[in-house]
Design an enzyme around this catalytic site. Structure first.
Site, PDB file in Angstrom:
ATOM      1  N   ASP A  83       0.882  -1.172   0.000  1.00 21.84           N
ATOM      2  CA  ASP A  83       0.000   0.000   0.000  1.00 21.84           C
ATOM      3  C   ASP A  83       0.923   1.227   0.000  1.00 21.84           C
ATOM      4  O   ASP A  83       1.556   1.545   1.004  1.00 21.84           O
ATOM      5  CB  ASP A  83      -0.890  -0.048   1.251  1.00 21.84           C
ATOM      6  CG  ASP A  83      -1.628   1.252   1.506  1.00 21.84           C
ATOM      7  OD1 ASP A  83      -1.433   2.225   0.741  1.00 21.84           O
ATOM      8  OD2 ASP A  83      -2.393   1.313   2.481  1.00 21.84           O
ATOM      9  N   GLN A 110       0.856   6.357   1.375  1.00 23.30           N
ATOM     10  CA  GLN A 110       1.535   7.369   2.193  1.00 23.30           C
ATOM     11  C   GLN A 110       3.009   7.529   1.822  1.00 23.30           C
ATOM     12  O   GLN A 110       3.758   8.172   2.570  1.00 23.30           O
ATOM     13  CB  GLN A 110       1.423   7.004   3.686  1.00 23.30           C
ATOM     14  CG  GLN A 110       0.008   6.958   4.212  1.00 23.30           C
ATOM     15  CD  GLN A 110      -0.685   8.320   4.174  1.00 23.30           C
ATOM     16  OE1 GLN A 110      -0.064   9.363   3.972  1.00 23.30           O
ATOM     17  NE2 GLN A 110      -1.997   8.319   4.352  1.00 23.30           N
TER      18      GLN A 110
END
Lengths: 399, 142
Positions: free
Chosen positions: A189, A192
């Site tokens: 993921d 960020q």
């Protein structure tokens, strides 16, 4: 850099410290969105008229920018989705035929709900174990905990490169290697990290890498799943319908080649154009400069917080394992009270569970405050924040 | 200004945790939970002869949620269940902007400004919802 973001013309005193939730939009991205809306709107891939052709070209050009920006290897394909969350749902659905009952999925306790709930559903539906990497007081970033969790029966390892709820930089290379050594599918993921440092997916070579445009100065509603073609070919489509078919009869259908197999319906071309413009914007600054700028603010804020007698900072002590954000509490004051009082001073922070309830349970704190940084932030923003925190303490009569 | 809400009345209840106590022999307990911020307050009341004889709350939450439930407790103590339900009803209508705050709800009027603070409405109404649910249960029992 603030002058590149029109929002600060409208809100001159705004101190925006919530980039991890969504970033502000620079002028060049706004211009690109407007220009496209005025010159090239059409349904991509299927029209034979000029507008459709222009939209198709813009959509594909955006993907080429993503591929260049992240150095996507030739073995991988870029699929557009609306967000990282949608990307995780796509993977958890479409990978279900590639996993085995009684095998396991490994995620860290620090995960965003988007990296928990899709796997809970897959585990429930397929009889798999959902296994959390937890660790001790400073959870999960030490590699030994991952080595303990991942084994020969691990089918999926899914990890945020940087955790939104704690700001840990997982430095994911070791985790991808560990997954490979155990023949597990690795999923990163990247929401960020993607706007904060140079990413080289050819070097990292995960099976899947996901990110969202709106956390990297692009618009909301566009994100990507970058996936290994070999796996994507074996996976069934997440959504079915228009534009993803090869041939359809009354009872059956065959699907288009990837990536179209995973892009049902009219795609978000405007979002793709905005994402491409956001990449141009970041590249025009240079990712090294972006990283340096944010590291300097992180260090400044971290040191101010650590020295403050009424602030508890969560996460690693070492700055080298932190990226882009700080999660904290003002002792004795609920985060929602902190955020409401700072909002009066035009200081925008995040307060709550940050979509990480299992992490909050782990730390036994129901909620925390979070500040996160972008290109428009400066040390002056941190000074304003510290003044704001002094006012919060005054309201709560804390000396 | 959000800060206006953090006035002397609210802060007195929030900081001194007034009414934050377990009561003896509660007849009704209602837990209010606000998943977005983790406010988790439980209202305990003892109802005798149709009146709120004692009430207190336990749990944790932000200053607004704690003060709102605490002032709500002050208002319903000694009142009939119907009166308590009416106070909660007027209070919720006030925060929706459908009813002006008036003396019928006492110090709860300090929360009228919540009608302009959508992000904090859930905090301020946790206690009122507990009162409403308890009143509904009492009515069902009768």
């Amino acid at each position: 850099m603030k002058d590149r973001y029109p929002i600060f013309n409208q809100h001159k005193d705004l101190v925006y410290l919530d980039t991890a939730a969504t970033s502000q939009t620079p002028d060049s991205v706004i211009n690109a969105l407007q220009n496209f809306s005025e010159t090239a709107v059409g349904s991509p891939h299927r029209g034979l008229h000029q507008m459709s052709i222009k939209a198709t070209e813009a959509y594909l050009a955006s993907k080429l920018k993503v591929a260049r920006f992240l150095n996507v290897p030739a073995s991988h394909e870029v699929i557009y989705v609306k967000s990282t969350t949608e990307g995780m749902n796509l993977l958890s659905f479409s990978l279900r035929e590639l996993v085995q009952r009684e095998h396991n999925i490994v995620i860290p306790i620090t995960s965003h709900h988007a990296n928990i709930l899709p796997w809970q559903r897959l585990a429930e539906g397929s009889g798999m174990e959902l296994r959390y990497v937890e660790g001790d007081e400073t959870p999960t970033y030490q590699h030994a905990y991952w080595e303990e969790a991942v084994d020969q029966n691990t089918d999926i390892v899914s990890v945020p490169w940087v955790t939104n709820g704690l700001g840990i930089d997982y430095c994911v290379h070791h985790i991808v290697d560990l997954a490979k050594a155990n023949k597990a599918i690795s999923i990163i993921d990247g929401a960020q990290i993607v706007a904060h440092q140079q990413i080289d997916l050819t070097h990292l070579d995960p099976d899947f890498f996901l990110f969202s445009g709106h956390k990297m100065y692009g618009p909301q509603g566009i994100g990507a799943v970058i996936g290994r073609r070999q796996l994507l070919e074996k996976m069934s489509p997440y959504q079915v319908g228009g534009d993803m078919i090869e041939f359809v009869t009354k009872k059956t259908a065959t699907f288009a080649e990837i990536p179209k197999k995973f892009e049902a319906g009219t795609q978000n071309v405007l979002g793709a154009v905005g994402l491409g413009a956001a990449i141009d914007f970041l590249e025009s600054i240079g990712m090294d400069k972006v990283s340096q700028h944010e590291a300097a603010i992180l260090k400044y804020a971290f040191e101010r917080f650590k020295a403050h007698p009424h602030i508890t900072v969560y996460g690693p002590d070492s700055l080298s394992r932190r990226k882009g954000l700080i999660v904290f509490n003002i002792n004795g004051v609920h985060p929602h009270d902190v955020a409401s009082l700072l909002d009066d001073l035009n200081i925008a922070i995040r307060a709550g569970h940050h979509c990480c309830q299992p992490l909050n349970t782990y730390f036994q704190v129901p909620a925390t405050c979070r500040i996160s940084f972008g290109l428009y932030n400066s040390k002056a923003d941190i000074d304003a924040l510290m003044d704001g925190i002094a006012q919060v303490l005054e309201v709560f009569q804390i000396e | 200004m959000n800060r206006d809400l953090y006035n002397a009345v609210v802060m007195e209840h929030a900081l001194n945790r007034k009414n934050h106590r377990e009561i003896k022999n509660p007849t009704h307990i209602e837990r209010g939970f606000n998943p977005s911020c983790g406010d988790d307050l439980t209202l305990m009341v003892r109802i005798a002869d149709g009146k709120v004889e004692d009430a207190g709350y336990i749990g944790h939450g932000c200053a607004i949620s704690k003060a709102a439930i605490s002032i709500m407790i002050d208002q319903i103590l000694g009142r009939s269940v119907e009166e308590a339900a009416e106070i909660a009803k007027i209070y919720l209508a006030m925060i929706r902007g459908e009813h002006p705050g008036d003396e019928s709800i006492g110090d709860l009027v300090v929360f009228e400004t919540l009608k302009n603070m959508p992000a904090r409405v859930k905090c301020g109404t946790l206690g009122a919802h507990c009162v409403k649910l308890i009143a509904d249960k009492v009515n069902q029992e009768n």
